[in-house]
Design a protein around this motif. Structure first.
Motif, PDB file in Angstrom:
ATOM      1  N   LEU A 277       6.981  10.837   1.446  1.00  0.00           N
ATOM      2  CA  LEU A 277       6.285   9.741   0.769  1.00  0.00           C
ATOM      3  C   LEU A 277       4.917  10.182   0.262  1.00  0.00           C
ATOM      4  N   ALA A 278       4.150  10.902   1.073  1.00  0.00           N
ATOM      5  CA  ALA A 278       2.824  11.361   0.649  1.00  0.00           C
ATOM      6  C   ALA A 278       2.923  12.299  -0.547  1.00  0.00           C
ATOM      7  N   THR A 279       3.928  13.157  -0.557  1.00  0.00           N
ATOM      8  CA  THR A 279       4.087  14.120  -1.646  1.00  0.00           C
ATOM      9  C   THR A 279       4.411  13.441  -2.969  1.00  0.00           C
ATOM     10  N   PHE A 314      10.482   3.059  -2.113  1.00  0.00           N
ATOM     11  CA  PHE A 314      10.933   1.818  -1.478  1.00  0.00           C
ATOM     12  C   PHE A 314      11.728   2.073  -0.202  1.00  0.00           C
ATOM     13  N   PRO A 315      12.783   2.916  -0.233  1.00  0.00           N
ATOM     14  CA  PRO A 315      13.548   3.099   1.004  1.00  0.00           C
ATOM     15  C   PRO A 315      12.718   3.658   2.146  1.00  0.00           C
ATOM     16  N   VAL A 316      11.775   4.566   1.851  1.00  0.00           N
ATOM     17  CA  VAL A 316      10.957   5.141   2.913  1.00  0.00           C
ATOM     18  C   VAL A 316       9.990   4.101   3.465  1.00  0.00           C
ATOM     19  N   ILE A 317       9.321   3.365   2.587  1.00  0.00           N
ATOM     20  CA  ILE A 317       8.376   2.334   3.045  1.00  0.00           C
ATOM     21  C   ILE A 317       9.110   1.268   3.844  1.00  0.00           C
ATOM     22  N   PHE A 318      10.261   0.841   3.368  1.00  0.00           N
ATOM     23  CA  PHE A 318      11.044  -0.185   4.048  1.00  0.00           C
ATOM     24  C   PHE A 318      11.459   0.284   5.439  1.00  0.00           C
ATOM     25  N   ALA A 319      12.016   1.494   5.511  1.00  0.00           N
ATOM     26  CA  ALA A 319      12.493   1.998   6.799  1.00  0.00           C
ATOM     27  C   ALA A 319      11.344   2.245   7.767  1.00  0.00           C
ATOM     28  N   LEU A 320      10.243   2.800   7.278  1.00  0.00           N
ATOM     29  CA  LEU A 320       9.094   3.052   8.152  1.00  0.00           C
ATOM     30  C   LEU A 320       8.502   1.741   8.676  1.00  0.00           C
ATOM     31  N   THR A 321       8.497   0.724   7.836  1.00  0.00           N
ATOM     32  CA  THR A 321       7.982  -0.571   8.290  1.00  0.00           C
ATOM     33  C   THR A 321       8.875  -1.173   9.364  1.00  0.00           C
ATOM     34  N   TYR A 370      -0.961   4.182  -6.113  1.00  0.00           N
ATOM     35  CA  TYR A 370      -0.400   5.384  -5.509  1.00  0.00           C
ATOM     36  C   TYR A 370      -1.356   6.002  -4.480  1.00  0.00           C
ATOM     37  N   VAL A 371      -2.661   5.872  -4.697  1.00  0.00           N
ATOM     38  CA  VAL A 371      -3.625   6.347  -3.705  1.00  0.00           C
ATOM     39  C   VAL A 371      -3.442   5.583  -2.385  1.00  0.00           C
ATOM     40  N   ALA A 372      -3.247   4.268  -2.487  1.00  0.00           N
ATOM     41  CA  ALA A 372      -3.043   3.461  -1.286  1.00  0.00           C
ATOM     42  C   ALA A 372      -1.735   3.814  -0.583  1.00  0.00           C
ATOM     43  N   ILE A 373      -0.694   4.136  -1.341  1.00  0.00           N
ATOM     44  CA  ILE A 373       0.584   4.522  -0.743  1.00  0.00           C
ATOM     45  C   ILE A 373       0.444   5.834   0.027  1.00  0.00           C
ATOM     46  N   ILE A 374      -0.343   6.755  -0.520  1.00  0.00           N
ATOM     47  CA  ILE A 374      -0.639   7.996   0.211  1.00  0.00           C
ATOM     48  C   ILE A 374      -1.294   7.657   1.549  1.00  0.00           C
ATOM     49  N   GLY A 375      -2.230   6.710   1.522  1.00  0.00           N
ATOM     50  CA  GLY A 375      -2.890   6.290   2.751  1.00  0.00           C
ATOM     51  C   GLY A 375      -1.915   5.714   3.764  1.00  0.00           C
ATOM     52  N   PHE A 376      -0.934   4.929   3.301  1.00  0.00           N
ATOM     53  CA  PHE A 376       0.081   4.368   4.197  1.00  0.00           C
ATOM     54  C   PHE A 376       0.871   5.479   4.873  1.00  0.00           C
ATOM     55  N   ALA A 377       1.276   6.486   4.097  1.00  0.00           N
ATOM     56  CA  ALA A 377       2.050   7.592   4.660  1.00  0.00           C
ATOM     57  C   ALA A 377       1.249   8.333   5.723  1.00  0.00           C
ATOM     58  N   ILE A 380       1.010   6.122   8.957  1.00  0.00           N
ATOM     59  CA  ILE A 380       2.233   6.147   9.748  1.00  0.00           C
ATOM     60  C   ILE A 380       2.385   7.492  10.458  1.00  0.00           C
ATOM     61  N   ALA A 381       2.075   8.587   9.742  1.00  0.00           N
ATOM     62  CA  ALA A 381       2.191   9.909  10.355  1.00  0.00           C
ATOM     63  C   ALA A 381       1.260  10.040  11.545  1.00  0.00           C
ATOM     64  N   GLY A 382       0.032   9.555  11.399  1.00  0.00           N
ATOM     65  CA  GLY A 382      -0.910   9.618  12.505  1.00  0.00           C
ATOM     66  C   GLY A 382      -0.489   8.734  13.664  1.00  0.00           C
ATOM     67  N   ARG A 383       0.043   7.557  13.356  1.00  0.00           N
ATOM     68  CA  ARG A 383       0.480   6.635  14.408  1.00  0.00           C
ATOM     69  C   ARG A 383       1.682   7.195  15.160  1.00  0.00           C
ATOM     70  N   SER A 384       2.563   7.897  14.458  1.00  0.00           N
ATOM     71  CA  SER A 384       3.775   8.420  15.074  1.00  0.00           C
ATOM     72  C   SER A 384       3.470   9.483  16.119  1.00  0.00           C
TER      73      SER A 384
END
Length: 405
Positions: A277-279, A314-321, A370-377, A380-384
């Motif tokens: 997602l970040a990439t 979409f599929p990655v954001i949905f599944a991660l959420t 897209y900058v905000a989506i990078i932040g979401f990824a 999640i990575a840090g939380r995981s």
């Protein structure tokens, strides 16, 4: 059930994409500006936002089979209404109302089809499975944009009416298939909390963060898809006629999304979803920035390539959420579908900039998303890192075993 989900995704793609191809046609047919013309794109987001949570509750009452059949029937009826509204010289408001009916049916399909795809196998591969299912959505989008570009942009009002009639026939065919799928095949059972599941989603910070991210993604994808045809039409970019630009958008922007989602089924089984997602969000940001500052064919192709980057968001954001929010899956699906309405704000903002500053500057809106989506990824990575693997898989659904066969 999964076969019907694939068919529903295809219908959502065709019907949703048809509205996008109307954007460059509406100003000449109804004598309105580009800001008003963007209504045909963002009205679907508003309807989704207003109806998704109610439809999530309805899913628990009626079950997935009834929800899917009902959504398909509403889409088919809405397509007939759009054809009647656009063929004669009726007021623009009636066209918008007819598109809202189509959007209501699409919203019902969105709520049920995503969960059907996610629940058809192990939670660990839910992002990959949803990417595969959404490849059918991309296939439908490609078909819808080609249909709209060929008929609506090629033949005007009459062509647009015929295109929507064809879309209605395709939807009726999917209804026929769904009617013959045995009831026993519908394995999803929304029994996590029949009393207050929606309240749990509204109280979950993880669900809200995912919802905002979904809104940003939807707004960015829809804004680019709607403005790309007039952008490529500009003499300073590619100087294409509208019909040709529509074909570029169909096969380039939406076609690359189909390729990306098909490839994503393999990629997401091998690489961390957060890294993927970040990439892709970083690449999409770079393409949007290039459209703002560049000229000639290169920024046009940069925007077209964003379709490939959008494919897995979409599929990655949905599944991660789902995996990081503490609420029943039906509730989270309803909230995420509601969040789609947030994309309407982005579309309206981009249309405003396009009318007053220029189409190129309007792409600053998706760039920020897209900058905000990078932040979401990254979040999640840090939380995981601080969560046990098993808890990440089951945190969003309670007993995920209830959702699988």
């Amino acid at each position: 059930m999964l076969v019907c989900a694939f068919g529903a995704f295809f219908v959502m793609g065709v019907a949703g994409a048809m509205a996008t191809t109307l954007v460059p046609l509406v100003p000449s047919l109804f004598d309105v500006g580009l800001t008003a013309a963007m209504t045909v794109q963002w009205i679907a987001l508003v309807v989704s936002g207003g109806a998704s949570l109610l439809l999530a509750r309805q899913l628990q009452w009626s079950g997935p089979r009834s929800m899917m059949l009902g959504g398909l029937c509403v889409v088919a009826g809405g397509c007939a209404l759009v054809g009647m509204a656009i063929s004669p010289p009726l007021p623009f408001a009636l066209l918008v109302a007819a598109l809202a009916v189509v959007a209501l049916g699409i919203t019902a399909l969105q709520v049920v089809a995503n969960l059907c795809a996610v629940s058809a196998g192990p939670a660990a591969t839910s992002a990959a499975r949803l990417a595969a299912a959404q490849a059918f959505n991309s296939l439908g989008v490609l078909a819808g944009v080609c249909l709209g570009a060929t008929l609506a942009l090629g033949s005007g009002r009459l062509g647009a009416g015929i295109a929507y009639a064809i879309t209605g026939i395709v939807t009726a065919a999917v209804i026929a298939v769904a009617l013959f799928v045995p009831r026993a095949s519908w394995q999803y059972s929304a029994q996590d909390d029949p009393g207050t599941p929606l309240g749990e989603a509204l109280r979950s910070p993880g669900a809200w963060i995912g919802a905002v991210t979904i809104a940003l993604y939807v707004g960015a994808e829809g804004t680019i898809g709607s403005l790309l045809i007039p952008y490529l039409h500009q003499p300073s970019i590619m100087n294409l006629d509208l019909a040709s630009a529509g074909q570029y958008v169909a096969w380039g922007y939406w076609g690359s999304a189909l390729i990306g989602r098909a490839a994503g089924y393999v990629v997401l089984k091998r690489l961390p979803p957060t890294a993927v997602l970040a990439t892709v969000a970083t690449l999409a940001f770079a393409g949007s920035l290039g459209a703002i500052v560049g000229s000639g064919p290169l920024p046009g192709w940069a925007l077209i390539s964003i379709g490939f980057c959008n494919a897995l968001m979409f599929p990655v954001i949905f599944a991660l959420t789902l995996d990081h929010a503490d609420a029943p899956p039906a509730a989270i699906s309803g909230l995420l579908s509601t969040a789609v309405a947030g994309g309407a704000v982005m579309s309206m903002t981009a249309g405003y900039f396009a009318d007053r500053v220029g189409i190129a500057f309007a792409f600053a809106v998706p760039a920020c998303a897209y900058v905000a989506i990078i932040g979401f990824a990254l979040w999640i990575a840090g939380r995981s890192r601080w969560l046990p693997h098993d808890s990440r898989i089951t945190s969003s659904v309670g007993s995920r075993s209830d959702l699988t066969s």
